[in-house]
Design an enzyme around this catalytic site. Sequence first.
Site, PDB file in Angstrom:
ATOM      1  N   CYS A 133      20.300  -2.231  36.646  1.00  0.00           N
ATOM      2  CA  CYS A 133      20.809  -3.070  35.571  1.00  0.00           C
ATOM      3  C   CYS A 133      19.673  -3.773  34.836  1.00  0.00           C
ATOM      4  O   CYS A 133      19.190  -4.811  35.281  1.00  0.00           O
ATOM      5  CB  CYS A 133      21.793  -4.088  36.142  1.00  0.00           C
ATOM      6  N   CYS A 136      20.379  -7.294  33.732  1.00  0.00           N
ATOM      7  CA  CYS A 136      20.360  -8.288  34.815  1.00  0.00           C
ATOM      8  C   CYS A 136      18.917  -8.604  35.220  1.00  0.00           C
ATOM      9  O   CYS A 136      18.574  -9.755  35.454  1.00  0.00           O
ATOM     10  CB  CYS A 136      21.063  -7.769  36.060  1.00  0.00           C
ATOM     11  N   ASP A 137      18.085  -7.578  35.334  1.00  0.00           N
ATOM     12  CA  ASP A 137      16.791  -7.752  36.010  1.00  0.00           C
ATOM     13  C   ASP A 137      15.562  -7.549  35.127  1.00  0.00           C
ATOM     14  O   ASP A 137      14.442  -7.791  35.568  1.00  0.00           O
ATOM     15  CB  ASP A 137      16.702  -6.762  37.188  1.00  0.00           C
TER      16      ASP A 137
END
Length: 308
Positions: A133, A136-137
Amino acid sequence: MHQMIIIGSGPAGYTAAIYAARAGLEPVMFASSVAPGGELMNTTEVENFPGFPEGIQGPDLMQKMQEQAEKFGMKLVFDDVTAVDLAGEVKKVTTSDGTVHEAKTVILSTGSAYRKLGLENEEALTGHGISSCATCDGFFFRDREIAVVGGGDSAMEEAIFLTRFASKVTIIHRREEFRASKIMADRALQHEKIEVLWNTEVHEIHGEGQLTGVTLNNTVNGEKSELAIDGLFVAIGNDPRVSLVEGQLDLTADGTIAVEGRSSRTSLPGVFAAGDVIDPTYRQAITAAASGTAAALDAEHYLSALDN
Ligand code: NAP
Protein backbone atom coordinates in the site's frame (compact mmCIF):
# COMPACT_ATOMS: atom_id res chain seq x y z
CA MET A 1 -34.54 -11.19 12.03
CA HIS A 2 -33.07 -8.87 9.41
CA GLN A 3 -34.26 -8.73 5.83
CA MET A 4 -30.71 -8.39 4.56
CA ILE A 5 -27.14 -8.61 5.81
CA ILE A 6 -24.37 -7.25 3.60
CA ILE A 7 -20.83 -8.45 4.30
CA GLY A 8 -18.13 -6.10 3.01
CA SER A 9 -17.99 -2.34 2.61
CA GLY A 10 -16.51 -1.59 -0.80
CA PRO A 11 -18.37 -0.02 -3.74
CA ALA A 12 -20.36 -3.26 -4.31
CA GLY A 13 -21.54 -3.46 -0.69
CA TYR A 14 -22.43 0.23 -0.40
CA THR A 15 -24.28 0.31 -3.71
CA ALA A 16 -26.27 -2.78 -2.73
CA ALA A 17 -27.01 -1.04 0.58
CA ILE A 18 -28.19 2.17 -1.12
CA TYR A 19 -30.64 0.24 -3.33
CA ALA A 20 -31.82 -2.08 -0.55
CA ALA A 21 -32.22 0.74 1.97
CA ARG A 22 -34.22 2.81 -0.52
CA ALA A 23 -36.44 -0.24 -1.02
CA GLY A 24 -37.12 -0.23 2.73
CA LEU A 25 -35.20 -3.43 3.49
CA GLU A 26 -33.19 -1.83 6.34
CA PRO A 27 -29.95 -3.63 5.42
CA VAL A 28 -27.29 -4.23 8.04
CA MET A 29 -23.74 -3.99 6.76
CA PHE A 30 -20.78 -5.61 8.46
CA ALA A 31 -17.68 -3.64 7.54
CA SER A 32 -14.33 -4.93 8.66
CA SER A 33 -13.17 -3.66 12.05
CA VAL A 34 -9.67 -2.84 10.78
CA ALA A 35 -10.03 -2.07 7.08
CA PRO A 36 -13.54 -0.82 6.24
CA GLY A 37 -14.18 0.78 2.86
CA GLY A 38 -12.41 -1.76 0.70
CA GLU A 39 -9.58 -1.29 -1.78
CA LEU A 40 -10.40 2.32 -2.62
CA MET A 41 -9.26 3.30 0.87
CA ASN A 42 -5.74 2.55 -0.36
CA THR A 43 -6.05 4.56 -3.54
CA THR A 44 -5.26 8.19 -4.10
CA GLU A 45 -6.92 9.96 -6.99
CA VAL A 46 -9.80 8.10 -8.68
CA GLU A 47 -10.09 9.63 -12.14
CA ASN A 48 -12.42 7.19 -13.85
CA PHE A 49 -15.49 7.06 -11.61
CA PRO A 50 -18.24 8.80 -13.62
CA GLY A 51 -19.57 12.01 -12.13
CA PHE A 52 -16.27 13.31 -10.78
CA PRO A 53 -14.60 15.12 -13.71
CA GLU A 54 -11.98 16.61 -11.39
CA GLY A 55 -11.24 13.20 -9.85
CA ILE A 56 -11.90 12.24 -6.26
CA GLN A 57 -9.72 10.71 -3.55
CA GLY A 58 -10.57 7.03 -2.95
CA PRO A 59 -11.35 7.44 0.78
CA ASP A 60 -13.57 10.48 0.03
CA LEU A 61 -15.55 8.47 -2.51
CA MET A 62 -16.09 5.70 0.04
CA GLN A 63 -17.14 8.23 2.68
CA LYS A 64 -19.74 9.59 0.28
CA MET A 65 -21.06 6.10 -0.51
CA GLN A 66 -21.32 5.37 3.23
CA GLU A 67 -23.21 8.63 3.87
CA GLN A 68 -25.57 7.94 1.00
CA ALA A 69 -26.39 4.44 2.27
CA GLU A 70 -26.81 5.62 5.87
CA LYS A 71 -29.07 8.44 4.72
CA PHE A 72 -31.57 5.83 3.51
CA GLY A 73 -31.36 3.71 6.66
CA MET A 74 -28.49 1.26 6.26
CA LYS A 75 -27.11 0.19 9.63
CA LEU A 76 -23.31 0.02 9.62
CA VAL A 77 -21.47 -2.25 12.06
CA PHE A 78 -17.66 -2.16 12.25
CA ASP A 79 -17.10 -5.78 13.13
CA ASP A 80 -15.57 -8.82 11.48
CA VAL A 81 -17.69 -11.70 10.34
CA THR A 82 -16.03 -14.90 11.56
CA ALA A 83 -18.47 -17.52 10.26
CA VAL A 84 -21.59 -17.91 8.15
CA ASP A 85 -24.22 -20.61 7.89
CA LEU A 86 -26.02 -19.96 4.62
CA ALA A 87 -27.79 -23.22 3.82
CA GLY A 88 -31.16 -22.78 5.54
CA GLU A 89 -33.93 -20.31 4.86
CA VAL A 90 -32.67 -18.33 7.88
CA LYS A 91 -29.10 -17.24 7.20
CA LYS A 92 -26.78 -17.05 10.22
CA VAL A 93 -23.85 -14.64 10.38
CA THR A 94 -21.49 -14.78 13.35
CA THR A 95 -19.39 -11.76 14.32
CA SER A 96 -16.11 -11.62 16.26
CA ASP A 97 -17.74 -11.51 19.71
CA GLY A 98 -19.69 -14.69 18.95
CA THR A 99 -23.04 -12.97 18.32
CA VAL A 100 -25.15 -14.75 15.71
CA HIS A 101 -27.14 -12.41 13.46
CA GLU A 102 -30.03 -13.80 11.43
CA ALA A 103 -31.30 -12.63 8.06
CA LYS A 104 -33.49 -13.75 5.19
CA THR A 105 -30.88 -12.72 2.62
CA VAL A 106 -27.13 -12.23 2.60
CA ILE A 107 -25.10 -10.25 0.09
CA LEU A 108 -21.42 -11.14 -0.01
CA SER A 109 -19.27 -8.25 -1.16
CA THR A 110 -16.01 -9.23 0.48
CA GLY A 111 -13.77 -8.10 -2.38
CA SER A 112 -10.28 -9.43 -2.85
CA ALA A 113 -7.00 -9.50 -0.95
CA TYR A 114 -3.49 -8.51 -2.00
CA ARG A 115 -1.51 -11.35 -3.55
CA LYS A 116 1.89 -12.14 -2.03
CA LEU A 117 5.12 -13.19 -3.74
CA GLY A 118 5.33 -16.25 -1.52
CA LEU A 119 9.01 -15.79 -0.71
CA GLU A 120 10.85 -16.50 2.51
CA ASN A 121 11.21 -13.38 4.66
CA GLU A 122 8.25 -11.67 2.95
CA GLU A 123 5.90 -12.05 5.91
CA ALA A 124 8.59 -11.10 8.46
CA LEU A 125 9.60 -7.94 6.58
CA THR A 126 6.07 -6.79 5.80
CA GLY A 127 5.77 -3.46 7.54
CA HIS A 128 9.59 -3.33 7.72
CA GLY A 129 10.29 -2.30 4.16
CA ILE A 130 7.75 -4.51 2.37
CA SER A 131 4.29 -3.14 1.71
CA SER A 132 1.29 -3.50 -0.59
CA CYS A 133 0.00 0.00 0.00
CA ALA A 134 1.88 3.01 -1.32
CA THR A 135 -0.64 5.47 0.06
CA CYS A 136 -0.27 3.95 3.51
CA ASP A 137 3.51 3.58 3.62
CA GLY A 138 5.03 5.74 0.84
CA PHE A 139 5.75 8.54 3.26
CA PHE A 140 8.35 6.40 5.07
CA PHE A 141 10.54 6.25 1.98
CA ARG A 142 11.48 9.87 1.49
CA ASP A 143 14.67 10.11 -0.62
CA ARG A 144 15.08 6.33 -0.59
CA GLU A 145 15.44 3.87 -3.45
CA ILE A 146 12.52 1.48 -3.73
CA ALA A 147 11.06 -1.10 -6.08
CA VAL A 148 7.56 -2.03 -7.15
CA VAL A 149 6.76 -5.57 -8.34
CA GLY A 150 4.08 -6.04 -10.99
CA GLY A 151 3.02 -4.93 -14.44
CA GLY A 152 -0.66 -4.09 -13.97
CA ASP A 153 -2.48 -0.84 -13.25
CA SER A 154 -1.86 -1.22 -9.52
CA ALA A 155 1.90 -1.43 -10.03
CA MET A 156 1.86 1.66 -12.28
CA GLU A 157 -0.27 3.60 -9.83
CA GLU A 158 1.92 2.63 -6.87
CA ALA A 159 5.13 3.46 -8.77
CA ILE A 160 3.87 6.86 -9.92
CA PHE A 161 2.60 7.74 -6.45
CA LEU A 162 5.87 6.66 -4.83
CA THR A 163 7.89 9.06 -6.99
CA ARG A 164 6.55 11.78 -4.67
CA PHE A 165 8.76 10.39 -1.93
CA ALA A 166 11.41 8.08 -3.31
CA SER A 167 14.57 9.22 -5.06
CA LYS A 168 14.22 6.32 -7.50
CA VAL A 169 11.53 3.74 -8.21
CA THR A 170 12.38 0.51 -10.03
CA ILE A 171 9.49 -1.46 -11.49
CA ILE A 172 10.25 -5.19 -11.55
CA HIS A 173 8.11 -7.02 -14.09
CA ARG A 174 8.32 -10.67 -15.06
CA ARG A 175 7.51 -10.17 -18.74
CA GLU A 176 8.59 -7.67 -21.41
CA GLU A 177 5.21 -6.01 -21.72
CA PHE A 178 2.96 -4.38 -19.14
CA ARG A 179 -0.56 -5.63 -18.51
CA ALA A 180 -1.56 -2.12 -17.38
CA SER A 181 -3.74 0.20 -19.45
CA LYS A 182 -1.79 2.27 -21.97
CA ILE A 183 -2.39 5.58 -20.20
CA MET A 184 -1.05 4.30 -16.88
CA ALA A 185 1.87 2.45 -18.49
CA ASP A 186 2.88 5.53 -20.48
CA ARG A 187 2.81 7.72 -17.39
CA ALA A 188 5.14 5.32 -15.61
CA LEU A 189 7.44 4.82 -18.60
CA GLN A 190 7.79 8.55 -19.13
CA HIS A 191 8.55 9.36 -15.52
CA GLU A 192 12.14 10.45 -14.94
CA LYS A 193 12.36 8.76 -11.53
CA ILE A 194 11.05 5.39 -12.76
CA GLU A 195 13.20 2.66 -14.26
CA VAL A 196 11.80 -0.67 -15.49
CA LEU A 197 13.50 -4.02 -15.21
CA TRP A 198 11.77 -6.24 -17.80
CA ASN A 199 11.77 -10.04 -17.70
CA THR A 200 12.74 -9.91 -14.07
CA GLU A 201 11.35 -11.42 -10.90
CA VAL A 202 12.25 -11.21 -7.24
CA HIS A 203 14.13 -14.37 -6.33
CA GLU A 204 15.10 -13.67 -2.70
CA ILE A 205 14.37 -11.01 -0.14
CA HIS A 206 17.15 -9.83 2.17
CA GLY A 207 17.22 -8.08 5.54
CA GLU A 208 16.99 -8.85 9.21
CA GLY A 209 14.32 -6.78 10.88
CA GLN A 210 14.47 -4.32 7.96
CA LEU A 211 14.58 -4.84 4.21
CA THR A 212 18.00 -4.20 2.69
CA GLY A 213 17.65 -5.57 -0.83
CA VAL A 214 16.57 -8.34 -3.16
CA THR A 215 18.16 -10.89 -5.45
CA LEU A 216 16.63 -10.71 -8.90
CA ASN A 217 16.24 -13.45 -11.47
CA ASN A 218 16.19 -12.78 -15.18
CA THR A 219 13.27 -14.86 -16.46
CA VAL A 220 14.86 -15.24 -19.91
CA ASN A 221 18.42 -16.34 -19.12
CA GLY A 222 18.21 -17.17 -15.41
CA GLU A 223 20.94 -14.66 -14.50
CA LYS A 224 20.89 -13.45 -10.91
CA SER A 225 21.65 -9.89 -9.79
CA GLU A 226 21.42 -7.86 -6.59
CA LEU A 227 19.36 -4.72 -6.03
CA ALA A 228 19.83 -2.70 -2.85
CA ILE A 229 16.52 -1.11 -1.86
CA ASP A 230 14.85 0.22 1.29
CA GLY A 231 11.32 -0.47 0.15
CA LEU A 232 9.56 -3.18 -1.87
CA PHE A 233 5.95 -2.62 -2.89
CA VAL A 234 4.22 -5.78 -4.03
CA ALA A 235 1.44 -4.94 -6.52
CA ILE A 236 0.80 -8.25 -8.26
CA GLY A 237 -2.96 -8.37 -8.07
CA ASN A 238 -5.58 -9.72 -5.76
CA ASP A 239 -7.35 -12.93 -4.89
CA PRO A 240 -11.08 -13.03 -4.14
CA ARG A 241 -11.86 -13.28 -0.41
CA VAL A 242 -13.91 -16.46 -0.23
CA SER A 243 -12.64 -18.17 2.94
CA LEU A 244 -15.94 -17.48 4.77
CA VAL A 245 -17.98 -19.37 2.20
CA GLU A 246 -15.62 -22.12 1.02
CA GLY A 247 -17.44 -25.44 1.24
CA GLN A 248 -20.85 -23.74 1.31
CA LEU A 249 -21.02 -21.99 -2.05
CA ASP A 250 -19.85 -23.10 -5.48
CA LEU A 251 -16.69 -21.33 -6.67
CA THR A 252 -15.39 -20.85 -10.22
CA ALA A 253 -12.04 -22.02 -11.58
CA ASP A 254 -10.76 -18.46 -10.97
CA GLY A 255 -11.59 -18.81 -7.29
CA THR A 256 -14.45 -16.32 -7.39
CA ILE A 257 -17.94 -17.10 -6.05
CA ALA A 258 -19.97 -18.68 -8.86
CA VAL A 259 -23.11 -16.77 -9.84
CA GLU A 260 -25.88 -17.60 -12.29
CA GLY A 261 -25.32 -15.80 -15.60
CA ARG A 262 -25.29 -12.04 -15.22
CA SER A 263 -27.18 -12.24 -11.94
CA SER A 264 -25.76 -12.17 -8.42
CA ARG A 265 -27.49 -15.43 -7.44
CA THR A 266 -25.06 -17.91 -5.88
CA SER A 267 -25.55 -21.67 -5.56
CA LEU A 268 -27.71 -21.15 -2.45
CA PRO A 269 -31.13 -19.46 -2.48
CA GLY A 270 -31.20 -16.14 -0.66
CA VAL A 271 -27.43 -15.71 -0.94
CA PHE A 272 -26.11 -13.16 -3.40
CA ALA A 273 -22.61 -12.00 -4.26
CA ALA A 274 -21.29 -8.82 -5.84
CA GLY A 275 -18.10 -6.97 -6.73
CA ASP A 276 -14.54 -8.28 -6.95
CA VAL A 277 -15.47 -11.50 -5.16
CA ILE A 278 -17.38 -12.61 -8.30
CA ASP A 279 -15.35 -10.78 -10.93
CA PRO A 280 -12.00 -12.08 -12.18
CA THR A 281 -12.00 -9.73 -15.18
CA TYR A 282 -12.98 -6.09 -14.76
CA ARG A 283 -12.57 -5.38 -11.05
CA GLN A 284 -13.26 -1.66 -11.25
CA ALA A 285 -15.03 0.45 -8.64
CA ILE A 286 -17.78 1.19 -11.13
CA THR A 287 -18.30 -2.44 -12.19
CA ALA A 288 -18.36 -3.46 -8.52
CA ALA A 289 -20.96 -0.77 -7.85
CA ALA A 290 -23.08 -1.99 -10.77
CA SER A 291 -22.84 -5.52 -9.50
CA GLY A 292 -23.98 -4.35 -6.05
CA THR A 293 -27.10 -2.96 -7.72
CA ALA A 294 -27.82 -6.35 -9.29
CA ALA A 295 -27.41 -8.05 -5.90
CA ALA A 296 -29.85 -5.68 -4.19
CA LEU A 297 -32.43 -6.13 -6.95
CA ASP A 298 -32.02 -9.92 -7.00
CA ALA A 299 -32.41 -10.03 -3.21
CA GLU A 300 -35.49 -7.82 -3.42
CA HIS A 301 -37.10 -10.21 -5.94
CA TYR A 302 -36.22 -13.18 -3.75
CA LEU A 303 -37.77 -11.52 -0.68
CA SER A 304 -40.97 -10.59 -2.47
CA ALA A 305 -41.32 -14.17 -3.73
CA LEU A 306 -40.88 -15.40 -0.11
CA ASP A 307 -43.74 -13.15 1.00
CA ASN A 308 -46.17 -14.42 -1.64
P1 NAP B 1 -3.46 -7.36 -12.46
O1 NAP B 1 -4.04 -6.54 -13.54
O2 NAP B 1 -3.89 -8.77 -12.27
O3 NAP B 1 -1.88 -7.32 -12.64
C1 NAP B 1 -1.04 -8.07 -11.82
C2 NAP B 1 0.38 -7.92 -12.32
O4 NAP B 1 1.26 -8.60 -11.42
C3 NAP B 1 0.58 -8.52 -13.69
O5 NAP B 1 1.42 -7.70 -14.45
C4 NAP B 1 1.22 -9.86 -13.40
O6 NAP B 1 2.16 -10.26 -14.37
C5 NAP B 1 1.99 -9.57 -12.13
N1 NAP B 1 2.10 -10.77 -11.28
C6 NAP B 1 1.11 -11.59 -10.84
N2 NAP B 1 1.59 -12.55 -10.03
C7 NAP B 1 2.94 -12.35 -9.97
C8 NAP B 1 3.98 -13.00 -9.30
N3 NAP B 1 3.77 -14.07 -8.51
N4 NAP B 1 5.22 -12.51 -9.43
C9 NAP B 1 5.46 -11.43 -10.22
N5 NAP B 1 4.50 -10.76 -10.89
C10 NAP B 1 3.25 -11.21 -10.76
O7 NAP B 1 -3.71 -6.70 -11.01
P2 NAP B 1 -3.79 -5.15 -10.61
O8 NAP B 1 -2.71 -4.36 -11.23
O9 NAP B 1 -3.90 -5.16 -9.14
O10 NAP B 1 -5.17 -4.67 -11.22
C11 NAP B 1 -6.37 -5.37 -10.90
C12 NAP B 1 -7.55 -4.68 -11.59
O11 NAP B 1 -7.76 -3.40 -11.00
C13 NAP B 1 -7.32 -4.45 -13.08
O12 NAP B 1 -8.55 -4.62 -13.75
C14 NAP B 1 -6.90 -3.00 -13.14
O13 NAP B 1 -7.23 -2.38 -14.37
C15 NAP B 1 -7.69 -2.39 -11.99
N6 NAP B 1 -7.00 -1.19 -11.48
C16 NAP B 1 -7.27 0.00 -12.10
C17 NAP B 1 -6.64 1.16 -11.67
C18 NAP B 1 -6.95 2.45 -12.38
O14 NAP B 1 -7.58 2.43 -13.43
N7 NAP B 1 -6.56 3.58 -11.85
C19 NAP B 1 -5.70 1.12 -10.64
C20 NAP B 1 -5.42 -0.11 -10.04
C21 NAP B 1 -6.08 -1.26 -10.48
P3 NAP B 1 1.68 -10.73 -15.82
O15 NAP B 1 1.30 -9.48 -16.53
O16 NAP B 1 2.89 -11.40 -16.36
O17 NAP B 1 0.54 -11.67 -15.58
